[in-house]
Scaffold this motif. Structure first.
Motif, PDB file in Angstrom:
ATOM      1  N   ASP A  10       0.829  -1.205   0.000  1.00 21.49           N
ATOM      2  CA  ASP A  10       0.000   0.000   0.000  1.00 21.49           C
ATOM      3  C   ASP A  10       0.865   1.257   0.000  1.00 21.49           C
ATOM      4  O   ASP A  10       0.576   2.218  -0.711  1.00 21.49           O
ATOM      5  N   GLU A  11       1.902   1.228   0.786  1.00 17.95           N
ATOM      6  CA  GLU A  11       2.786   2.393   0.878  1.00 17.95           C
ATOM      7  C   GLU A  11       3.447   2.707  -0.461  1.00 17.95           C
ATOM      8  O   GLU A  11       3.592   3.882  -0.838  1.00 17.95           O
ATOM      9  N   SER A  12       3.840   1.661  -1.196  1.00 16.33           N
ATOM     10  CA  SER A  12       4.566   1.879  -2.442  1.00 16.33           C
ATOM     11  C   SER A  12       3.668   2.005  -3.663  1.00 16.33           C
ATOM     12  O   SER A  12       4.106   2.493  -4.710  1.00 16.33           O
ATOM     13  N   PHE A  13       2.394   1.588  -3.546  1.00 15.37           N
ATOM     14  CA  PHE A  13       1.510   1.647  -4.708  1.00 15.37           C
ATOM     15  C   PHE A  13       0.135   2.218  -4.372  1.00 15.37           C
ATOM     16  O   PHE A  13      -0.219   3.312  -4.821  1.00 15.37           O
ATOM     17  N   SER A  14      -0.663   1.518  -3.584  1.00 16.84           N
ATOM     18  CA  SER A  14      -2.077   1.868  -3.410  1.00 16.84           C
ATOM     19  C   SER A  14      -2.298   3.239  -2.794  1.00 16.84           C
ATOM     20  O   SER A  14      -3.260   3.933  -3.137  1.00 16.84           O
ATOM     21  N   ASP A  15      -1.420   3.644  -1.869  1.00 12.22           N
ATOM     22  CA  ASP A  15      -1.624   4.910  -1.169  1.00 12.22           C
ATOM     23  C   ASP A  15      -0.991   6.095  -1.898  1.00 12.22           C
ATOM     24  O   ASP A  15      -1.205   7.241  -1.480  1.00 12.22           O
ATOM     25  N   ARG A  16      -0.237   5.836  -2.942  1.00 10.94           N
ATOM     26  CA  ARG A  16       0.397   6.939  -3.668  1.00 10.94           C
ATOM     27  C   ARG A  16      -0.557   7.471  -4.729  1.00 10.94           C
ATOM     28  O   ARG A  16      -1.371   6.721  -5.280  1.00 10.94           O
ATOM     29  N   LEU A  17      -0.464   8.749  -5.008  1.00 13.10           N
ATOM     30  CA  LEU A  17      -1.423   9.407  -5.889  1.00 13.10           C
ATOM     31  C   LEU A  17      -1.528   8.741  -7.258  1.00 13.10           C
ATOM     32  O   LEU A  17      -2.646   8.464  -7.725  1.00 13.10           O
ATOM     33  N   PRO A  18      -0.425   8.432  -7.953  1.00 11.81           N
ATOM     34  CA  PRO A  18      -0.560   7.752  -9.258  1.00 11.81           C
ATOM     35  C   PRO A  18      -1.224   6.384  -9.134  1.00 11.81           C
ATOM     36  O   PRO A  18      -2.006   5.992 -10.006  1.00 11.81           O
ATOM     37  N   ARG A  23      -5.818   2.796 -10.087  1.00 11.42           N
ATOM     38  CA  ARG A  23      -6.823   1.898  -9.528  1.00 11.42           C
ATOM     39  C   ARG A  23      -8.232   2.410  -9.816  1.00 11.42           C
ATOM     40  O   ARG A  23      -9.142   1.633 -10.118  1.00 11.42           O
ATOM     41  N   SER A  24      -8.425   3.731  -9.740  1.00 14.37           N
ATOM     42  CA  SER A  24      -9.759   4.284  -9.998  1.00 14.37           C
ATOM     43  C   SER A  24     -10.169   4.076 -11.445  1.00 14.37           C
ATOM     44  O   SER A  24     -11.352   3.843 -11.737  1.00 14.37           O
ATOM     45  N   ILE A  25      -9.212   4.120 -12.377  1.00 11.76           N
ATOM     46  CA  ILE A  25      -9.514   3.861 -13.789  1.00 11.76           C
ATOM     47  C   ILE A  25     -10.015   2.429 -13.963  1.00 11.76           C
ATOM     48  O   ILE A  25     -11.023   2.181 -14.629  1.00 11.76           O
ATOM     49  N   HIS A  53     -13.866  -1.702  -1.850  1.00 16.33           N
ATOM     50  CA  HIS A  53     -14.529  -0.660  -2.646  1.00 16.33           C
ATOM     51  C   HIS A  53     -15.811  -1.195  -3.283  1.00 16.33           C
ATOM     52  O   HIS A  53     -16.864  -0.546  -3.223  1.00 16.33           O
ATOM     53  N   LEU A  54     -15.755  -2.377  -3.859  1.00 21.52           N
ATOM     54  CA  LEU A  54     -16.934  -2.960  -4.497  1.00 21.52           C
ATOM     55  C   LEU A  54     -17.998  -3.334  -3.473  1.00 21.52           C
ATOM     56  O   LEU A  54     -19.201  -3.197  -3.724  1.00 21.52           O
ATOM     57  N   ALA A  55     -17.565  -3.793  -2.298  1.00 17.88           N
ATOM     58  CA  ALA A  55     -18.533  -4.126  -1.246  1.00 17.88           C
ATOM     59  C   ALA A  55     -19.266  -2.878  -0.756  1.00 17.88           C
ATOM     60  O   ALA A  55     -20.458  -2.934  -0.423  1.00 17.88           O
ATOM     61  N   LYS A  56     -18.580  -1.754  -0.715  1.00 17.82           N
ATOM     62  CA  LYS A  56     -19.229  -0.500  -0.312  1.00 17.82           C
ATOM     63  C   LYS A  56     -20.328  -0.096  -1.293  1.00 17.82           C
ATOM     64  O   LYS A  56     -21.259   0.618  -0.917  1.00 17.82           O
ATOM     65  N   LEU A  57     -20.202  -0.561  -2.541  1.00 16.49           N
ATOM     66  CA  LEU A  57     -21.216  -0.253  -3.557  1.00 16.49           C
ATOM     67  C   LEU A  57     -22.369  -1.250  -3.550  1.00 16.49           C
ATOM     68  O   LEU A  57     -23.254  -1.171  -4.397  1.00 16.49           O
ATOM     69  N   GLY A  58     -22.334  -2.215  -2.645  1.00 11.52           N
ATOM     70  CA  GLY A  58     -23.446  -3.144  -2.500  1.00 11.52           C
ATOM     71  C   GLY A  58     -23.242  -4.501  -3.128  1.00 11.52           C
ATOM     72  O   GLY A  58     -24.170  -5.325  -3.137  1.00 11.52           O
ATOM     73  N   HIS A  59     -22.044  -4.776  -3.648  1.00 14.68           N
ATOM     74  CA  HIS A  59     -21.790  -6.062  -4.296  1.00 14.68           C
ATOM     75  C   HIS A  59     -21.213  -7.069  -3.295  1.00 14.68           C
ATOM     76  O   HIS A  59     -20.578  -6.690  -2.313  1.00 14.68           O
ATOM     77  N   PHE A 231       0.060  15.334 -14.733  1.00 16.68           N
ATOM     78  CA  PHE A 231      -0.267  13.918 -14.858  1.00 16.68           C
ATOM     79  C   PHE A 231      -1.731  13.641 -14.544  1.00 16.68           C
ATOM     80  O   PHE A 231      -2.289  12.664 -15.041  1.00 16.68           O
ATOM     81  N   HIS A 232      -2.348  14.492 -13.739  1.00 16.82           N
ATOM     82  CA  HIS A 232      -3.789  14.339 -13.547  1.00 16.82           C
ATOM     83  C   HIS A 232      -4.521  14.590 -14.859  1.00 16.82           C
ATOM     84  O   HIS A 232      -5.458  13.864 -15.211  1.00 16.82           O
ATOM     85  N   ARG A 233      -4.084  15.610 -15.602  1.00 14.81           N
ATOM     86  CA  ARG A 233      -4.682  15.878 -16.914  1.00 14.81           C
ATOM     87  C   ARG A 233      -4.418  14.703 -17.865  1.00 14.81           C
ATOM     88  O   ARG A 233      -5.298  14.305 -18.638  1.00 14.81           O
ATOM     89  N   LEU A 234      -3.203  14.157 -17.801  1.00 15.20           N
ATOM     90  CA  LEU A 234      -2.894  13.006 -18.652  1.00 15.20           C
ATOM     91  C   LEU A 234      -3.744  11.795 -18.285  1.00 15.20           C
ATOM     92  O   LEU A 234      -4.122  11.009 -19.164  1.00 15.20           O
ATOM     93  N   SER A 235      -4.064  11.640 -17.006  1.00 17.70           N
ATOM     94  CA  SER A 235      -4.916  10.515 -16.598  1.00 17.70           C
ATOM     95  C   SER A 235      -6.311  10.663 -17.200  1.00 17.70           C
ATOM     96  O   SER A 235      -6.941   9.670 -17.572  1.00 17.70           O
ATOM     97  N   ILE A 236      -6.793  11.897 -17.301  1.00 17.35           N
ATOM     98  CA  ILE A 236      -8.100  12.133 -17.909  1.00 17.35           C
ATOM     99  C   ILE A 236      -8.053  11.811 -19.402  1.00 17.35           C
ATOM    100  O   ILE A 236      -8.961  11.168 -19.944  1.00 17.35           O
TER     101      ILE A 236
END
Length: 265
Positions: A10-18, A23-25, A53-59, A231-236
């Motif tokens: 999490d520290e090296s991937f999930s919690d970092r902004l990129p 993951r959101s994509i 995340h998926l469980a929070k959406l009801g799945h 990079f946020h613009r590039l992600s879009i």
């Protein structure tokens, strides 16, 4: 290898902004396929980010991994979740190379089987996993694979600019070997075409999206964090063009959507 990586994943991937952007994509692509209160099997759940995340959406989701350390971190996160989310997630051990050996019960007529961020790249032969998924999906159900691609533009350019041509081309042969704190792991890079052929009897290809075609992979996350607005613009932009060829073949990962064929009459 994944046991060794669990403590800092999490520290090296999930919690970092990129990592959050990437993951959101993937999550948006998955969510767009799901019916109301879907039944899901995740293979290679890691520390449980997608499952929760998926469980929070009801799945309802069965979150599986080969690594007991990863599963333990998923349990820890789940213990802090609401009772409703906790009740929607079941945690099990499963080896994607030999999934039938796990003996999981109650997994049939699923709406989705998915694996995120390269867990299946540690499997030499995907056929047993594809057959296992086919047996458990309902007709018309989806199989979503997010796998490391054979050609990653950012990785090749980034390491080449450093003069490290061995690492710049390490995926091109289709196989590589990694060592994490003395633990070695073979990693395979199947092409989109190879996966299509392997699963052609049971699955119809729906779409392929590049994940990280315009955003750097984790070894170059510091570049994103230095210029987050760019990079946020590039992600879009990436989200808009991710299904275009060759963008969908040049990311750190590709997301492949397959749909189970209806049984022949």
């Amino acid at each position: 290898m994944w046991d060794e990586l669990a403590a800092t994943y999490d520290e090296s991937f999930s919690d970092r902004l990129p990592g959050q952007w990437l993951r959101s994509i993937v999550q948006r692509r998955i969510i767009g396929l799901l019916p109301y209160q879907a039944r899901i099997l995740e293979v290679g759940c890691g520390t449980g980010e997608d499952a929760i995340h998926l469980a929070k959406l009801g799945h309802s989701i069965v979150a599986t991994d080969i690594s007991e350390e990863m599963l333990q971190r998923t349990r820890q996160k789940l213990a802090e979740a609401s009772p409703e989310v906790h009740d929607r997630v079941r945690i099990e051990a499963l080896d994607a190379a030999d999934p039938d050996a796990a003996g999981l019960s109650g997994e049939s007529d699923l709406d989705l089987v998915f694996s995120n961020f390269g867990a299946l790249n540690c499997v030499a032969d995907l056929r047993p996993f594809l057959d296992y998924s086919n047996d458990r999906l309902s007709p018309g159900g989806y199989l979503v694979l997010t796998m490391m691609g054979r050609f990653c533009a950012w990785e090749t350019l980034g390491f080449a600019m450093r003069g490290d041509f061995r690492r710049a081309t390490r995926r091109w042969s289709g196989k590589n070997r990694f060592s994490v704190r003395g633990v070695e792991q073979c990693v395979w890079y199947p092409t989109v075409g190879a996966i299509k052929r392997t699963g052609s009897a049971n699955f119809r290809p729906v779409a392929v999206y590049g994940i990280g075609a315009l955003l750097p992979n984790s070894e170059f996350f510091n570049v994103c964090e230095r210029w987050p607005r760019i990079f946020h613009r590039l992600s879009i932009v990436e989200n808009a063009i991710a299904g275009w060829w060759p963008v969908n073949r040049l990311g750190d990962h590709f997301l492949m959507v397959l749909r189970k064929r209806a049984p022949r009459q």
